[in-house]
Design a protein around this motif. Structure first.
Motif, mmCIF file in Angstrom:
data_model
loop_
_atom_site.group_PDB
_atom_site.id
_atom_site.type_symbol
_atom_site.label_atom_id
_atom_site.label_comp_id
_atom_site.label_asym_id
_atom_site.label_seq_id
_atom_site.Cartn_x
_atom_site.Cartn_y
_atom_site.Cartn_z
ATOM 1 N N HIS A 106 -7.175 -6.000 3.818
ATOM 2 C CA HIS A 106 -7.958 -6.897 2.953
ATOM 3 C C HIS A 106 -8.102 -8.300 3.547
ATOM 4 O O HIS A 106 -8.595 -9.207 2.874
ATOM 5 C CB HIS A 106 -7.314 -6.982 1.563
ATOM 6 N N GLY A 107 -7.663 -8.484 4.775
ATOM 7 C CA GLY A 107 -7.760 -9.813 5.387
ATOM 8 C C GLY A 107 -6.942 -10.841 4.609
ATOM 9 O O GLY A 107 -7.337 -12.004 4.494
ATOM 10 N N ALA A 108 -5.808 -10.407 4.050
ATOM 11 C CA ALA A 108 -5.010 -11.301 3.203
ATOM 12 C C ALA A 108 -4.044 -12.130 4.035
ATOM 13 O O ALA A 108 -3.690 -11.765 5.159
ATOM 14 C CB ALA A 108 -4.231 -10.477 2.176
ATOM 15 N N VAL A 109 -3.615 -13.242 3.461
ATOM 16 C CA VAL A 109 -2.524 -14.034 4.038
ATOM 17 C C VAL A 109 -1.235 -13.250 3.799
ATOM 18 O O VAL A 109 -0.928 -12.892 2.659
ATOM 19 C CB VAL A 109 -2.452 -15.416 3.340
ATOM 20 N N ASN A 110 -0.502 -12.972 4.875
ATOM 21 C CA ASN A 110 0.647 -12.064 4.746
ATOM 22 C C ASN A 110 1.943 -12.843 4.525
ATOM 23 O O ASN A 110 2.571 -13.301 5.464
ATOM 24 C CB ASN A 110 0.736 -11.183 6.001
ATOM 25 N N LEU A 111 2.325 -12.971 3.276
ATOM 26 C CA LEU A 111 3.621 -13.584 2.946
ATOM 27 C C LEU A 111 4.613 -12.476 2.571
ATOM 28 O O LEU A 111 5.538 -12.666 1.792
ATOM 29 C CB LEU A 111 3.479 -14.591 1.794
ATOM 30 N N GLY A 112 4.375 -11.279 3.142
ATOM 31 C CA GLY A 112 5.222 -10.122 2.848
ATOM 32 C C GLY A 112 6.263 -9.909 3.923
ATOM 33 O O GLY A 112 7.373 -10.421 3.839
ATOM 34 N N GLN A 113 5.886 -9.151 4.954
ATOM 35 C CA GLN A 113 6.844 -8.789 6.008
ATOM 36 C C GLN A 113 7.381 -10.044 6.701
ATOM 37 O O GLN A 113 6.619 -10.952 7.043
ATOM 38 C CB GLN A 113 6.136 -7.895 7.030
ATOM 39 N N VAL A 145 11.968 -16.440 -0.302
ATOM 40 C CA VAL A 145 12.309 -16.905 -1.644
ATOM 41 C C VAL A 145 11.936 -15.800 -2.620
ATOM 42 O O VAL A 145 11.102 -14.941 -2.322
ATOM 43 C CB VAL A 145 11.550 -18.198 -2.022
ATOM 44 N N THR A 146 12.584 -15.837 -3.785
ATOM 45 C CA THR A 146 12.213 -14.887 -4.843
ATOM 46 C C THR A 146 11.569 -15.672 -5.972
ATOM 47 O O THR A 146 12.001 -16.793 -6.285
ATOM 48 C CB THR A 146 13.442 -14.102 -5.352
ATOM 49 N N ALA A 147 10.531 -15.088 -6.564
ATOM 50 C CA ALA A 147 9.783 -15.787 -7.618
ATOM 51 C C ALA A 147 9.417 -14.801 -8.727
ATOM 52 O O ALA A 147 9.168 -13.621 -8.465
ATOM 53 C CB ALA A 147 8.520 -16.407 -7.035
ATOM 54 N N ASP A 148 9.392 -15.339 -9.939
ATOM 55 C CA ASP A 148 9.053 -14.543 -11.126
ATOM 56 C C ASP A 148 7.549 -14.695 -11.362
ATOM 57 O O ASP A 148 7.088 -15.801 -11.678
ATOM 58 C CB ASP A 148 9.870 -15.094 -12.297
ATOM 59 N N VAL A 204 6.046 -8.906 -1.210
ATOM 60 C CA VAL A 204 6.874 -7.702 -1.335
ATOM 61 C C VAL A 204 7.623 -7.750 -2.664
ATOM 62 O O VAL A 204 8.242 -8.776 -2.985
ATOM 63 C CB VAL A 204 7.889 -7.641 -0.162
ATOM 64 N N PRO A 205 7.590 -6.666 -3.446
ATOM 65 C CA PRO A 205 8.341 -6.684 -4.706
ATOM 66 C C PRO A 205 9.837 -6.523 -4.457
ATOM 67 O O PRO A 205 10.245 -5.712 -3.623
ATOM 68 C CB PRO A 205 7.792 -5.460 -5.465
ATOM 69 N N VAL A 206 10.651 -7.288 -5.177
ATOM 70 C CA VAL A 206 12.102 -7.173 -5.023
ATOM 71 C C VAL A 206 12.572 -5.769 -5.435
ATOM 72 O O VAL A 206 13.564 -5.254 -4.911
ATOM 73 C CB VAL A 206 12.814 -8.284 -5.836
ATOM 74 N N SER A 207 11.813 -5.133 -6.319
ATOM 75 C CA SER A 207 12.203 -3.782 -6.772
ATOM 76 C C SER A 207 12.274 -2.791 -5.606
ATOM 77 O O SER A 207 12.990 -1.798 -5.679
ATOM 78 C CB SER A 207 11.219 -3.269 -7.821
ATOM 79 N N ALA A 208 11.562 -3.084 -4.508
ATOM 80 C CA ALA A 208 11.612 -2.184 -3.347
ATOM 81 C C ALA A 208 13.000 -2.189 -2.702
ATOM 82 O O ALA A 208 13.305 -1.315 -1.893
ATOM 83 C CB ALA A 208 10.566 -2.613 -2.318
ATOM 84 N N LEU A 229 10.124 -9.764 -10.187
ATOM 85 C CA LEU A 229 10.423 -10.636 -9.052
ATOM 86 C C LEU A 229 9.694 -10.204 -7.777
ATOM 87 O O LEU A 229 9.677 -9.018 -7.428
ATOM 88 C CB LEU A 229 11.935 -10.666 -8.784
ATOM 89 N N VAL A 230 9.149 -11.183 -7.103
ATOM 90 C CA VAL A 230 8.435 -10.970 -5.842
ATOM 91 C C VAL A 230 9.156 -11.754 -4.752
ATOM 92 O O VAL A 230 9.634 -12.862 -4.992
ATOM 93 C CB VAL A 230 6.972 -11.454 -5.966
#
Ligand code: PMP
Ligand code: GLN
Length: 408
Positions: A30-37, A331-334, A359-363, A377-378
């Motif tokens: 999706h051409g997104a900004v990757n704040l995941g991995q 960081v974790t955020a609600d 990334v979801p914290v649930s993972a 939480l993300v």
């Protein structure tokens, strides 16, 4: 039914594709900004890159010795003495691995019999659960307690470990504690009192310890203390780290395991049949990197501290409750202030709806979350340039609208 219908062994089913791969693929799509991995935008320091190029020219293109290049093992010894005050022997107590991941895998496969129990902190880095399953052992999660989150507020309180809970989880089958501090995904650094209480449980129950300390230099508040340096621990601990985070070289996969001779012999026994050895020129470059002056280490922490604050203050400004993590890339955020209760759904849809990957914290949980906060939480990564973080925040500002009317 043919064997081709379900070729994967039962103990690996259910792990699927890692959340990092899944979320990065979505972000790219999706051409997104990757704040995941968690990988940085930066390159390693120029001197380290030059060392890698020099190593290729030097002809270091064949197998390194199984335990690792002697010069790298010596550099690991010096690094461990400089930063942890621990003296170890390069020949009998240090093994170079294919990243921290292979160090943890080698240790768990070497040390656990089928049916053994392994204590892990939860949330748990995904590779731990997979390798425990591969060993035929059983992961026993011990939950960390999140700090209170309040919409629009930054908390500096850490996630905490109730060591009584850890002690209560020990059974006669418990073989190993697989520890991680500084901790992914919470960004928490376990404090000295907690480490000493953990150490007491390990000594009292004769537990082995594998401790993953890959974020040892990415600490912004407080101090990281290696558990191997606490009383009674050096003799039962495998300390794992890696050059990936410290030198912005996650693709190099040069890691190591430090342990007393008998544990090192066990780790090497499995490691030699996983990859034997790898990345010879990069091993040489990491030897140079580890010898960097203190300022190089301080700089990477300074840069990431500023990025953390940019992201944290921005997320709070968007109305989220967020942790100012003491360490790591995360960081974790609600995300409930965005009108979404389910972080997993948020992370699946955000790349398309707002153009941000996370990334979801649930993972990182062994079973689906039951608490509303845990569900919401993300984990956001801040190991990105200021421009990328600012772009991500600007896009996230659209989240309440983008998710409005789309249920929770
Ligand atoms: N352990 C933890 C806690 C991590 O977060 C990561 C990846 N970021 C790793 C291990 C992987 O380290 P490596 O790439 O050196 O295998
Ligand atoms: N450790 C990285 C993270 O937590 C990801 C590593 C991987 O993709 N396996 O984001």
């Amino acid at each position: 039914m043919s064997r081709l219908d379900e070729p994967l062994v039962a103990r690996m089913r259910g792990f699927g594709t890692t959340i990092f791969t899944e979320m990065t693929q979505l972000a790219v799509h999706h051409g997104a900004v990757n704040l995941g991995q968690g990988f940085p935008d930066d390159d390693p320091p120029p001197a380290v890159l030059d060392a890698a190029k020099d190593a290729l020219d030097e002809g270091l293109n064949q197998y390194a010795p199984g335990p690792g290049l002697p010069r790298l093992r010596r550099a690991i010894v010096d690094h461990q003495h400089r930063f942890a005050g621990q003296r170890v022997d390069p020949d009998t107590e240090v093994s170079v691995t294919f990243g921290a991941t292979e160090a943890v895998a080698s240790a768990v496969l070497a040390l656990c019999e089928p049916g053994d129990e392994v204590l892990v902190l939860e949330p748990t880095y995904d590779a731990y659960l997979a390798v425990i399953a591969l060993a035929g052992a059983r992961a026993v999660p011990v939950a960390l307690t999140p700090p209170p989150f309040a919409d629009g507020e930054v908390t500096t309180a850490p996630w905490t470990l109730d060591v009584d809970r850890l002690a209560a989880a020990v059974t006669p089958r418990t073989r190993l504690l697989l520890l991680n501090t500084p901790h992914n995904p919470t960004g928490t650094v376990l404090d000295l009192a907690t480490l000493d209480a953990i150490a007491a449980v390990c000594v009292a129950n004769d537990l082995l310890v594998v401790t993953d300390e890959v974020y040892e230099h990415l600490v912004y508040d407080g101090a990281h203390v290696p558990i191997a340096m606490r009383p009674g621990m050096a003799e039962r601990t495998v300390t794992v780290s890696s050059a990936g985070k410290t030198f912005s070289a996650t693709g190099w996969k040069i890691g190591w395991a430090i342990a007393p001779p008998a544990l090192t012999a066990a780790v090497r026994a499995t490691k030699q049949f996983l990859s034997f050895s790898g990345g010879t020129p990069l091993q040489a470059a990491v030897a140079v990197a580890l010898a960097s002056p203190d300022g190089t280490y301080a700089r990477v922490a300074e840069v990431h501290r500023a990025r953390r604050d940019l992201l944290v203050d921005g997320l709070a400004g968007l109305g989220l409750g967020v942790t100012r993590s003491a360490a790591t890339y995360f960081v974790t955020a609600d995300v409930r202030a965005f009108g979404v209760d389910d972080a997993e759904r948020f992370c699946r849809e955000a790349p398309e709806r707002v153009g941000v990957g996370a990334v979801p914290v649930s993972a990182f949980l062994s079973r689906p979350p039951t608490e509303p906060l845990q569900r919401a939480l993300v984990r956001f990564a801040f190991c990105k340039s200021d421009a990328v973080i600012e772009d991500g925040l600007a896009r996230l500002a659209r989240a309440p609208t983008a998710f409005a009317g789309h249920g929770t």
